[in-house]
Design a protein around this motif. Sequence first.
Motif, PDB file in Angstrom:
ATOM      1  N   ILE A  30       0.816  -1.182   0.107  1.00  0.00           N
ATOM      2  CA  ILE A  30       0.108   0.160   0.106  1.00  0.00           C
ATOM      3  C   ILE A  30       0.825   1.329   0.023  1.00  0.00           C
ATOM      4  O   ILE A  30       0.665   2.265  -0.688  1.00  0.00           O
ATOM      5  CB  ILE A  30      -1.016   0.243   1.407  1.00  0.00           C
ATOM      6  N   PHE A  34       0.637   2.808  -3.514  1.00  0.00           N
ATOM      7  CA  PHE A  34      -0.609   3.596  -3.245  1.00  0.00           C
ATOM      8  C   PHE A  34      -0.025   4.829  -2.781  1.00  0.00           C
ATOM      9  O   PHE A  34      -0.315   6.106  -3.307  1.00  0.00           O
ATOM     10  CB  PHE A  34      -1.479   2.741  -2.468  1.00  0.00           C
TER      11      PHE A  34
ATOM     12  N   THR C 111      -8.631   1.954   1.832  1.00  0.00           N
ATOM     13  CA  THR C 111      -9.202   3.278   0.753  1.00  0.00           C
ATOM     14  C   THR C 111      -8.951   3.080  -0.506  1.00  0.00           C
ATOM     15  O   THR C 111      -9.694   3.814  -1.142  1.00  0.00           O
ATOM     16  CB  THR C 111      -7.813   4.190   1.450  1.00  0.00           C
ATOM     17  N   PRO C 112      -8.028   2.025  -1.071  1.00  0.00           N
ATOM     18  CA  PRO C 112      -8.110   1.835  -2.520  1.00  0.00           C
ATOM     19  C   PRO C 112      -9.558   1.581  -3.224  1.00  0.00           C
ATOM     20  O   PRO C 112      -9.619   1.654  -4.122  1.00  0.00           O
ATOM     21  CB  PRO C 112      -7.266   0.834  -2.651  1.00  0.00           C
ATOM     22  N   VAL C 117     -10.727   5.255  -9.054  1.00  0.00           N
ATOM     23  CA  VAL C 117      -9.991   4.374  -9.587  1.00  0.00           C
ATOM     24  C   VAL C 117      -9.024   5.123 -10.494  1.00  0.00           C
ATOM     25  O   VAL C 117      -7.774   4.972 -10.638  1.00  0.00           O
ATOM     26  CB  VAL C 117     -10.625   3.272 -10.379  1.00  0.00           C
ATOM     27  N   LEU C 120      -5.714   6.578  -8.928  1.00  0.00           N
ATOM     28  CA  LEU C 120      -4.915   5.671  -8.591  1.00  0.00           C
ATOM     29  C   LEU C 120      -4.222   5.205 -10.037  1.00  0.00           C
ATOM     30  O   LEU C 120      -3.141   5.037  -9.913  1.00  0.00           O
ATOM     31  CB  LEU C 120      -5.656   4.300  -8.030  1.00  0.00           C
ATOM     32  N   LEU C 146      -4.014  -3.925  -5.764  1.00  0.00           N
ATOM     33  CA  LEU C 146      -4.323  -2.834  -4.684  1.00  0.00           C
ATOM     34  C   LEU C 146      -5.603  -2.841  -4.444  1.00  0.00           C
ATOM     35  O   LEU C 146      -6.263  -2.435  -3.388  1.00  0.00           O
ATOM     36  CB  LEU C 146      -3.731  -1.439  -5.330  1.00  0.00           C
ATOM     37  N   ILE C 147      -6.533  -2.943  -5.404  1.00  0.00           N
ATOM     38  CA  ILE C 147      -7.993  -2.720  -5.435  1.00  0.00           C
ATOM     39  C   ILE C 147      -8.714  -3.930  -5.111  1.00  0.00           C
ATOM     40  O   ILE C 147      -9.677  -4.107  -4.513  1.00  0.00           O
ATOM     41  CB  ILE C 147      -8.625  -2.321  -6.707  1.00  0.00           C
TER      42      ILE C 147
END
Lengths: 285, 335, 266
Positions: A30, A34, C111-112, C117, C120, C146-147
């Motif tokens: 993350i 991210f 959060t993702p 989208v 990101l 990530l998602i």
Amino acid sequence: MVMSATTDGGQRTLRRDGSFGYVAPGLLLIVFFFVVPVLMLLMRSVLEPAPGLQNYVELLGSTTYLRVFMNTFIVAGLVTVVSVLIGYPVAWLLAIMPDRWSRLVLAIIILSMWTNLLARTYAWMVLLQRTGVINKTLLSLGIIDKPLSLVNNLVGVTIGMTYIMLPFVILPLIGVLKSIDPAILRAAALCGANKRQCFARVLLPLSLPGLAAGALMVFVMSLGYYVTPALLGGTSNMMLAELVAQFVQSLVNWGMGGAAALVLLIVTLVLYAIQLKFFNPNRAR
Amino acid sequence: MKKHTIIALFAIAFGFAGQANAADMVFTSWGGTTQDAQKEYADSFTENTKINVVQDGPTDYGKLKAMIESGNVTWDVVDVEGDYAVQAGKAGLLEKLDFTIIDKSKLDPRFVTDYSVGSFYYSFVVGCNKDAVDTCPKTWADLFDTTKFPGKRTFYKWSAPGVIEAALLADGVPAEKLYPLDLDRAFKKLDTIKADIIWWDSGAQSQQLLASAEAPYGSFWNGRLTALALTGVTAETSWANNITAADSLVVPKGTKNKEAAMKFIAHATSAESQTNFAAATGYAPINLDSPALMDPDTRNSLPDKKAEGQVNADMNYWAEHRDEIGKRWYAWQAK
Amino acid sequence: MLLDFERLAGLRPFLIGLTVVVCLFLILPIVFIAALSFGSSQWLIFPPPSWTFKWYQTLFSDSRWLYSALTSLKIAAIVTVLSIVLGFLAALGLNRGSFMGREALRALFLTPMILPVVVLAVALYALFLQLGLAGTTIAFIVAHLLIALPFSIISIGNALEGFDKSIEDAAILCGASPWEARLRVTVPAVSHGIFAAAIFSFLASWDEVVLAIFMASPTLQTLPVKIWATLRQDLTPVIAAASTILIAFTILLMVLAALFRKGRKV
């Protein structure tokens, strides 16, 4: 190990029982892929083409971009309102109807949810055209005498997005409505409340937290939508997500792209924080 | 160094890295029936040279610029609009073409620059679905006349030569006095039909709009109407004041397959490739030897046989004013 | 009475009517796309002049479609496995840990899922361009992981919630190592959570469009990217054929999930 499972009330320290280590791999992912890239993007919004806030000045000072912000909120708001108005009664019925029927309806909802997003949008593109099935049917039934403009405008975006968002209103609401004790409503009726009062004073307030949580989620999700507005909207219906993509992909303007992304990000995170604070089902723990 | 360490770590962690076949090259065009026809000369190129050609699309100038600037060029030969080729060449985005490999003596000199050669050329024409309406518009003025021809009409969505010229011609500007373009007048004319325009953003979409009578008439690339007629749709083409423009083949700066790209362009512009392409699409060849190789019917259906009243879009004017017109165009569209 | 199906009285026809309409609304595009895929009109005229299988023939004879489906499958499979492993570990830590900032960390992990989208996608695209990873399988996997991860953390976390840790401790007392106990006692006990995590992770990757558009290269396209590109330039009914196959695949997945749930009850 055994101790840590039973004593949760003691002082909290980092790595007390090593369970932080379990989180580490995910956390690394993350942070590196991210948090860091998003921060880098935001840096670019104040560094490119030159350090300063000129990207934000241009973004917030131009009527073209303000219209995009407006559009974004209008579409998200409209989709939320329509989804709630339609979704609430359906969830209500699903919460109380016999199981074998509700299972069928649920299967349809889940099928629609799991169907490829582009497939659904493609279907709407074709269905909603002036010569599409919907217009043809309405014309032949004599309900309208010339085709309605249903696509490449606000109507098209709203239909397409409501289609996607409805399940997100209906599914959480079913649980909320099921958890309401019917006896409360019987009590209200015994006290002389008529149906309207029962609904407005008892059922609706009791289900409001679930409804608000669902509505907020739909609103937030709609704000950031890209594919459906891009395919079903017209040239004057651009939304913020599309603007971000356009800055980066077509105009190669990372500064403006980053700035627009930050605006979208902040709005989303603020709403997310509200949701966590007021509607988090886990907060009691 | 650091970058490579990270990549190496990734490769170890996942057991593989992104792999691209070195013998491959990528050709990017606009999709649809046009690219299908281009794929034919790509296939014969692969047969001759054993260089595999990956097809990609649609052409996207933003993406193109991004990959050139980031140094991560994945497109080797790109089909672009002629005015863009002129502009991008001047802006330093393109490789100079190698005319020892490409024989430019055989190519229509109107479409040759240091950085680009023609890919094909075409006309914007008035198209009409004869089954859907009683009478078809014949001229640009007809197409802009909503009382005589009510309902929706379709025009090319992007800022490019064609629509603005059509608006001015419809407003009575004589063909020889089009340039420099009177933008105020053009947008004013466009305002009168704006509510009745459905924009097409790809050739295939223009065909779909016409065939389904979503928009029973509009401005089209002539080749798309030819292709449409072959599928059984009674599409009528009116050549009055047809507006020609060309596509160009270019090589993005920094390509890793420069030599293959040059060879590909040489093959794509050969008399034979151009002849076959023109026969399949209805667009005109840019190789001067091609018309002689064609059967007379095909030859007569091409834009270069419709020279009467033909308007040549001024690529140099457009290359110079492309950005400024674009900005105004999209702002007007969004209104 | 408002919550009693039998005693809704006048409201009942209204609610049932509306639900039927909503069901039709939800099912309409799905049925329509299937019908469209058998229509003979290349230009999406419906009802079509005649019926045909030719779009399916085109679909199967074009290796690019098959190749992009295989690419999607490969990426989704890898993402699913990684998402389950990382999700299980993270859920375990979040569920049992008593370290500082645990709730903040949970929020960060989720959060993702809530973040647009496109933000990101743009951020990752910039990063991967700099790392030279744009258009690689790794870029795709990281982006989709990530998602997918939030779904795993939620599903497995919920399952862990209902699992009594003392059973795991009992196994340890009986001589199993902590990891042995986790793998042989805890993992089977939360298998329904893991199964849900697998389905959601797979779908999150398999169905993902926006990240994929930014991660794709000419030689590496997932199925949604291929559909997106075709939609933008071709609009051919081959898209309907591909979509219909995807829908069939989804129904199959749903039936499997239902059977799995039934099997667990018995």
